[in-house]
Design a protein around this motif. Structure first.
Motif, PDB file in Angstrom:
ATOM      1  N   GLU A   1       4.049   5.511  -5.635  1.00  0.00           N
ATOM      2  CA  GLU A   1       4.018   5.472  -7.096  1.00  0.00           C
ATOM      3  C   GLU A   1       2.946   6.415  -7.651  1.00  0.00           C
ATOM      4  O   GLU A   1       3.166   7.117  -8.634  1.00  0.00           O
ATOM      5  N   THR A   2       1.788   6.451  -6.988  1.00  0.00           N
ATOM      6  CA  THR A   2       0.724   7.361  -7.426  1.00  0.00           C
ATOM      7  C   THR A   2       1.148   8.807  -7.276  1.00  0.00           C
ATOM      8  O   THR A   2       0.915   9.654  -8.153  1.00  0.00           O
ATOM      9  N   ASP A   3       1.768   9.134  -6.154  1.00  0.00           N
ATOM     10  CA  ASP A   3       2.256  10.498  -5.951  1.00  0.00           C
ATOM     11  C   ASP A   3       3.295  10.870  -6.989  1.00  0.00           C
ATOM     12  O   ASP A   3       3.321  11.994  -7.502  1.00  0.00           O
ATOM     13  N   TYR A   4       4.161   9.902  -7.359  1.00  0.00           N
ATOM     14  CA  TYR A   4       5.191  10.146  -8.366  1.00  0.00           C
ATOM     15  C   TYR A   4       4.561  10.427  -9.728  1.00  0.00           C
ATOM     16  O   TYR A   4       4.961  11.344 -10.459  1.00  0.00           O
ATOM     17  N   CYS A   5       3.538   9.638 -10.089  1.00  0.00           N
ATOM     18  CA  CYS A   5       2.872   9.841 -11.389  1.00  0.00           C
ATOM     19  C   CYS A   5       2.167  11.187 -11.449  1.00  0.00           C
ATOM     20  O   CYS A   5       2.192  11.882 -12.476  1.00  0.00           O
ATOM     21  N   TRP A   6       1.529  11.583 -10.342  1.00  0.00           N
ATOM     22  CA  TRP A   6       0.844  12.881 -10.329  1.00  0.00           C
ATOM     23  C   TRP A   6       1.838  14.027 -10.475  1.00  0.00           C
ATOM     24  O   TRP A   6       1.607  14.985 -11.200  1.00  0.00           O
ATOM     25  N   ARG A   7       2.930  13.935  -9.759  1.00  0.00           N
ATOM     26  CA  ARG A   7       3.950  14.977  -9.877  1.00  0.00           C
ATOM     27  C   ARG A   7       4.533  15.034 -11.300  1.00  0.00           C
ATOM     28  O   ARG A   7       4.768  16.097 -11.858  1.00  0.00           O
TER      29      ARG A   7
ATOM     30  N   LEU B   1       0.832  -1.208   0.000  1.00  0.00           N
ATOM     31  CA  LEU B   1       0.000   0.000   0.000  1.00  0.00           C
ATOM     32  C   LEU B   1       0.862   1.252   0.000  1.00  0.00           C
ATOM     33  O   LEU B   1       0.580   2.242  -0.674  1.00  0.00           O
ATOM     34  N   GLN B   2       1.952   1.211   0.771  1.00  0.00           N
ATOM     35  CA  GLN B   2       2.849   2.364   0.818  1.00  0.00           C
ATOM     36  C   GLN B   2       3.529   2.594  -0.538  1.00  0.00           C
ATOM     37  O   GLN B   2       3.676   3.716  -0.999  1.00  0.00           O
ATOM     38  N   LEU B   3       3.950   1.477  -1.187  1.00  0.00           N
ATOM     39  CA  LEU B   3       4.556   1.606  -2.515  1.00  0.00           C
ATOM     40  C   LEU B   3       3.557   2.156  -3.532  1.00  0.00           C
ATOM     41  O   LEU B   3       3.904   2.960  -4.415  1.00  0.00           O
ATOM     42  N   LEU B   4       2.296   1.755  -3.422  1.00  0.00           N
ATOM     43  CA  LEU B   4       1.272   2.252  -4.337  1.00  0.00           C
ATOM     44  C   LEU B   4       1.042   3.744  -4.157  1.00  0.00           C
ATOM     45  O   LEU B   4       0.895   4.518  -5.127  1.00  0.00           O
TER      46      LEU B   4
END
Length: 429
Positions: free
Chosen positions: A18-24, A12-15
């Motif tokens: 990864e989601t925060d990275y894609c948004w940025r 869950l933490q990796l997800l």
């Protein structure tokens, strides 16, 4: 099962990361102008380590990771020319890792105007909008000029040129009549044809009847020609040139009378303007023919006017009549030949007069139509020796707007039947 819970929390933490990275990463793409990712970008750059999409992906990843070198490369990649040349930048603040947020990429609110449809218009771009569409005022296309203009006033001018030279020819004959050697003292010059033919006065009338038939037939063909004004203009100019040259040749050299039976009016021994004018009017009233009894003056030998009219009429019929009228072409040529023979039988001209007339008429006809049918020969040039002809300026004036060889096309010349019978009543020649 604590190990399962721990594994689930790590995933869950990796997800989330990864989601925060894609948004940025997506946010940076939007801010840094996606136009730069095009492989065929119209914007320049100072340093582009990797071309196309790979270089942009590397820059974005470096910006996400916070790498200073990556941001330097990104700044180099996205350093471009202003979108609106000449528009001064008002906002000099830097944003997003050194990328300029000035008017090179966006416009301030005070510079933009929103029209009634919600489109953003730039004050520095005429009729511009936020979609970078510029309206160009394209002038209306010019009306294409016809290839074969009528130019009726040029045709009228050519007609006046022919009439003036015809009057000049008759005036020359009126003056030459006083200089003709006395027939009682000077007999006809030796001629290889006339010396072997017995003079027949009726033959001259036959020749002039053939002249009227052939010349009127040529006139009918020209009248029904679609480009009749161009053809008439050419004939008038050629006839004018032939009359002009004939008036000179018959005046400079006067030959004895070729016929012993042809009637010549007595000399007046007076060349006053009044006498010359009366003779000119008499000759013009008979159209230069002797069949009507008006041509009673002698001395017009070099060169033969009868031969000129016969040959020219035959050339007109052959050139400007339908190609399928081959029998008419042969008939016109035969009638012209018979008419010339009749002139010699009547001893109306010497043989040299006939030969010179045929040569001058045909050469002038062929040279003129060669010039008229070749656009490059209508211009002066170092290799265009035909442009050195003395009458070339007149030719160029009358033919400069004719765009090629005149086609063999025909129509009805009168307006009232044409409105009801023609398929295209509005077509123009």
């Amino acid at each position: 099962m604590p190990w399962a819970t721990s594994t689930y929390m790590m995933k869950l933490q990796l997800l989330v990361i990864e989601t925060d990275y894609c948004w940025r990463k997506a946010l940076l793409r939007m801010v840094l102008d996606p136009k730069a990712t095009s492989l065929h970008s119209d914007y320049g750059s100072f340093d582009r380590p990797l071309g196309g999409v790979e270089g942009h992906e590397r820059d974005v990843e470096a910006a996400v990771d916070g790498s200073s070198s990556g941001m330097a490369q990104s700044s180099d990649v996205y350093q471009r020319q202003p979108l609106l040349p000449g528009a001064p930048s008002k906002n000099k603040d830097k944003g997003w890792g050194g990328v300029s947020s000035s008017s090179e990429y966006y416009d301030d609110d005070e510079d933009d105007k929103i029209d009634g449809l919600g489109h953003i218009r730039h004050p520095n771009v005429p009729n511009g909008s936020g979609s970078d569409i510029v309206k160009l005022d394209i002038p209306a296309p010019l009306r294409e000029e016809p290839r074969f203009p009528k130019e009726k006033w040029k045709t009228l001018l050519a007609f006046f040129f022919m009439v003036v030279n015809f009057i000049l020819t008759t005036a020359s004959l009126a003056m030459v009549h006083e200089r003709v050697p006395d027939r009682a003292t000077y007999g006809p010059l030796p001629d290889v044809v006339l010396d072997n033919l017995v003079s027949q006065d009726w033959a001259l009338n036959v020749s002039e009847i053939l002249i009227m038939i052939v010349s009127n037939s040529a006139t009918v063909f020209i009248i029904f020609h679609k480009h009749r004004f161009i053809v008439f203009r050419r004939i008038f100019l050629l006839m004018g040139l032939l009359y002009m040259m004939r008036s000179v040749t018959m005046y400079v050299t006067v030959l004895p009378v070729a016929s012993k039976t042809y009637y010549c009016s007595p000399k007046a021994n007076n060349s006053s303007p009044l006498v010359i004018t009366k003779r000119v009017l008499q000759l013009i009233s008979g159209f230069g023919l002797s069949i009507n009894g008006k041509h009673t003056y002698c001395g017009d030998y070099i060169y033969s006017g009868h031969t000129v009219v016969l040959v020219l009429s035959s050339l007109i019929i052959k050139e400007y009549s339908p190609r399928r009228c081959q029998p008419i072409h042969w008939l016109a040529g035969l009638m012209s030949l018979v008419g010339i023979i009749m002139v010699l039988i009547a001893h109306g001209h010497y043989t040299v007069d006939v030969l010179i007339a045929y040569y001058v008429t045909t050469r002038l006809w062929y040279i003129y139509h060669t010039l008229a049918n070749n656009p490059y020969l209508k211009q002066h040039g170092p290799n265009n020796f035909l442009a050195r002809l003395w009458w070339f300026p007149m030719f160029k004036y009358f033919e400069k707007n004719v765009g090629g060889t005149v086609p063999r096309q025909y129509d009805w010349p009168l307006p009232w039947p044409r409105r009801f019978l023609a398929k295209h009543p509005n077509r123009d020649s």
